[in-house]
Write an enzyme that holds these catalytic residues in place. Structure first.
Site: not given
Ligand code: ADP
Ligand code: ZN
Length: 217
Positions: A13, A88, A127, A162, A173
């Site tokens: 995504k 989310r 990744r 990461r 996750r």
């Molecule tokens: P991925 O989709 O691979 O988990 P992201 O970069 O979108 O990676 O998110 C990494 C982390 O950042 C998530 O596991 C969460 O801890 C935090 N995070 C990101 N976006 C949100 C959100 N909208 N609400 C709560 N936590 C978030």
């Protein structure tokens, strides 16, 4: 156009969101990237966010909603945005609608990328991301390697992994994603904006481009 990208961690995504942003000339807003930036700068917000992110847990709604709310006041968002990783939770989805509504806008389309679990895990474990924030290119050591190992093809910066891309945090996750996405799917289905995208060959090098073509069709 206001687009919300849904998809499990590692579904592609993020990559698809970047391509979409470029094609539509709209800003790409990734809450994960925003948090990682704060963590790197060692701000208070960063430290707080890191205590959740490193475990694969969600950052609390209030904190997350506030950073997005602030970002959506920037001038570059007035024609639309590509949201990646936000909302989310249902509370975040409702908050987003409220923010947009106040600007006379709404979420136009919500593509959901559907990718099998095994591909996801394989992808995340392999990744590598460009450390240059302006670039942020994403590679896969197995499926989509950089020409020179550890170096970005596009800008020459170092590639990094990461900290939450480890087996334990990934498992969490994925669980967190599954648990929360149901509410979002219901929410956006009711609003008639949900589109399911199933890439034919998710391991193909151009899988994300294909997904984007499908979204824009
Ligand atoms: P991925 O989709 O691979 O988990 P992201 O970069 O979108 O990676 O998110 C990494 C982390 O950042 C998530 O596991 C969460 O801890 C935090 N995070 C990101 N976006 C949100 C959100 N909208 N609400 C709560 N936590 C978030
Ligand atoms: Zn780069």
């Amino acid at each position: 156009m206001y687009i919300v990208m849904l998809g499990a961690p590692g579904s592609g995504k993020g990559t698809a969101a970047k391509i979409l942003a470029k094609r539509l000339n709209l800003p790409h807003i990734s809450t994960g990237d925003m948090f990682r930036e704060q963590i790197k700068k060692e701000t208070e917000l960063g430290k707080l966010a890191d205590s959740y992110i490193s475990k694969g847990e969600l950052v609390p709604d209030e904190l997350t909603i506030n950073i997005v709310k602030d970002r959506l006041t920037w001038d570059d968002t007035k024609n639309g945005v590509i949201l990646d990783g936000f909302p989310r939770t249902k509370a975040q989805a409702e908050a987003l609608d409220k923010i947009l509504e106040e600007q006379g806008k709404k979420v136009d389309i919500v593509p959901e990328l559907i990718v099998p679990d095994q591909v996801i895990i394989d992808r995340i474990l392999n990744r590598a991301t460009c450390s240059n924030k302006e670039c942020g290119a994403i590679y896969n050591i197995k499926y989509k390697p950089s020409k020179v190992p550890g170096v970005c093809d596009i800008c020459g910066a170092k590639l990094v992994t990461r900290t939450d891309d480890n087996a334990e945090a990934i498992k969490n996750r994925l669980e967190v994603y599954r648990k929360n996405v149901q509410d979002l799917l219901t929410y956006y289905k009711e609003k008639n904006v949900l589109v399911s995208i199933t890439p034919k060959d998710p391991t193909a090098e151009n899988a994300s481009e294909q997904a984007v073509d499908e979204i824009l069709k």
